[in-house]
Write a protein that holds these residues in place. Sequence first.
Motif, PDB file in Angstrom:
ATOM      1  N   VAL A  82       3.600  67.466  16.556  1.00  0.00           N
ATOM      2  CA  VAL A  82       1.989  67.477  16.434  1.00  0.00           C
ATOM      3  C   VAL A  82       2.531  66.480  18.681  1.00  0.00           C
ATOM      4  CG1 VAL A  82       0.128  67.077  16.480  1.00  0.00           C
ATOM      5  CG2 VAL A  82       1.390  67.622  15.057  1.00  0.00           C
ATOM      6  N   PHE A  83       2.008  66.894  19.946  1.00  0.00           N
ATOM      7  CA  PHE A  83       1.595  66.107  20.859  1.00  0.00           C
ATOM      8  C   PHE A  83      -0.008  66.432  21.245  1.00  0.00           C
ATOM      9  CE2 PHE A  83       5.297  68.715  21.607  1.00  0.00           C
ATOM     10  CZ  PHE A  83       6.299  68.298  21.817  1.00  0.00           C
ATOM     11  N   PHE A  84       0.529  64.621  20.627  1.00  0.00           N
ATOM     12  CA  PHE A  84      -1.446  64.288  21.724  1.00  0.00           C
ATOM     13  C   PHE A  84      -1.184  63.779  22.837  1.00  0.00           C
ATOM     14  CE2 PHE A  84      -2.338  62.224  17.361  1.00  0.00           C
ATOM     15  CZ  PHE A  84      -2.669  62.771  16.902  1.00  0.00           C
ATOM     16  N   PHE A  85      -2.423  63.828  23.545  1.00  0.00           N
ATOM     17  CA  PHE A  85      -2.748  64.478  25.066  1.00  0.00           C
ATOM     18  C   PHE A  85      -3.423  62.929  24.909  1.00  0.00           C
ATOM     19  CE2 PHE A  85      -1.228  68.197  25.194  1.00  0.00           C
ATOM     20  CZ  PHE A  85      -0.362  68.720  26.298  1.00  0.00           C
ATOM     21  N   TYR A  86      -3.676  62.294  26.060  1.00  0.00           N
ATOM     22  CA  TYR A  86      -4.409  60.949  25.658  1.00  0.00           C
ATOM     23  C   TYR A  86      -4.682  60.156  27.168  1.00  0.00           C
ATOM     24  CZ  TYR A  86      -0.199  57.776  26.407  1.00  0.00           C
ATOM     25  OH  TYR A  86       1.063  57.652  26.882  1.00  0.00           O
TER      26      TYR A  86
END
Length: 619
Positions: free
Chosen positions: A469-473
């Motif tokens: 899972v890639f979190f964009f933050y």
Amino acid sequence: MACSLLLFRLLLLMVLAAPTQGTRLGPTSHLRYSRFLDPSNVVFLRWDFDLETEMITFELQVRTAGWVGLGVKNRYTIVGSDLVVGGVLPDGNVYFSDQHLVDEDTLEEDGSQDAELLGLTEDDDYTTMRFSRPFRSCDPHDQDITSDTMRVLAAYGLNDTLKLDQERTFVKSTFLLQVVHPDDLDVPEDTIIHDLEITDFLIPEEDTTYACTFLPLPIVSKKHHIYKFEPKLEYHNETMVHHILVYACGNASALPTGISDCYGADPAFHLCSQVLVGWAVGGTSYQFPDDVGISIGTPLDPQWIRLEIHYSNFHNLPGVYDSSGIRVYYTAQLRTYDMGVLQLGFFTFPFHFIPPGAESFLSYGLCKTEKFEEMNGAPMPDIQVYGYLLHTHLAGRALQAVQYRNGKQLRTVCKDDSYDFNLQETRDLPHRVEIKPGDELLIECQYQTLDRDTLTFGGPSTMNEMCLVFFFYYPRNNISSCMGYSDIIYVAHALGEEASDAMEGVMAMNNVEWTPESIQKAEKACKESQQTVLIKTIDEIVENTTGWIPEIVPTPRGPCLESSGGKVEPQDETPAGFRAAPEGPSSSGTATLGSLSLAALLLGQRAFSWLLVTLQAGV
């Protein structure tokens, strides 16, 4: 003064008496989202939704003079799918019905009519049907509309006989409840386009190839923001490109030249592990929200990237050259925040395994953030997550990311219980999520391997598996990834196998006789074993910690929405109970005189009479 006070109280009373309602999309409302559902562009869908009222509106336009139908199916079978159908008879009369499939080509009307017709027309070219329905009705024949991947079912006929024909029936995976759409976002006038691509690369005659090269980011004299990216795919080669990733390189990295295997003999070609942007099969362009962007042009920003393209040449086609990549859009009009990407999940190789013949097998990857600030090298504000990308390979069925604080489950950040390998897009969260130092993040991936008779290991091939899972933050920090893996020695011992080190533990999995009982035992051992957590920075600094997999408390489903268009049969009731259907369609959420209830109007009339008498008495 007294009269003014009385008038104010009267108006306040009338406002309180008016019913409240969310925005409802009427027969002529603009619908923000659209796409074709068939390869020939004959079936066109528009839609929009209201998260407050939990209603969705569809408009289906088909090039036919016959009936049209739209609904949702589950992953495995068309039987049981719901399908709202309608059409215009030769005499001009309209028919419309909420139905479901009792077998592959036979429709039956639902006992509860949960779709509301907003318009149905037929002209020389098209039949167009617009209707609304609740996200979740109380009818078991209706599939729930959720933020998961939805398999939208569309069908039509050449006349008004309601019978499905395989040639005119289409299924397309879609995110119906997407939150942000590019049409809603600003496009700067000074936009500059830059392509990051591999040029004239000869795709090997192999199932899996990871091709990597190092490229400079755009050279600018002052700070700019990348605000959008999209895949740049060569025509005819789209089916061979599985994913494209752009990794930011630390400015101290010594980078090689040319194109080579990303994970081959030369370790220099798998330097740089902080994902900047990413695209996977089924995805389209992605534009960041208006307040965030990727910073370029300052001394703190990366100057080089590693471009990674995963090719899947399953048919071993010879002589295919490719020049695919990522196109980025950037501007000097700066956004409020510099964004980053955090990679989470199960450390892919070599400890990740999935038994064959599994109806369901769960894998977990733990992230502990307690060392983030120390590894960042500077004070680090809380992480604000606004978007995400889910990624497994062909055996993946569901993913979720869960957040914990002080040992207690805080929320499910994102999930998809109906994941589709062929639709992998960056999605925006409905509400931004704050991650504080010390929080734990758990990634759970569910797999099914009923079609496999050998172990599936984690790895780069499409036939291997991943759990990411890639979190964009924002705001950006120096942490690139935080991933966990199970104690494989503990798992081997739990399965009755000998193992004195990790590699023996991996090899021991090949000795297990995989039955439903041993599959369940392996899943339990993986969950109970201590996890090693690997944290990596943009400069390739790695630190380890350990932790244990916490329990995941499922999020309960809310109540269903009682039908406003037909009888709800007793067997349709659910334990979650009912809630009332929202008021009828309105083009805006503003209460008008026409939308006031009869009680409110009577109350207003009496209040005016009372006010008139009072004023007359005071004259």
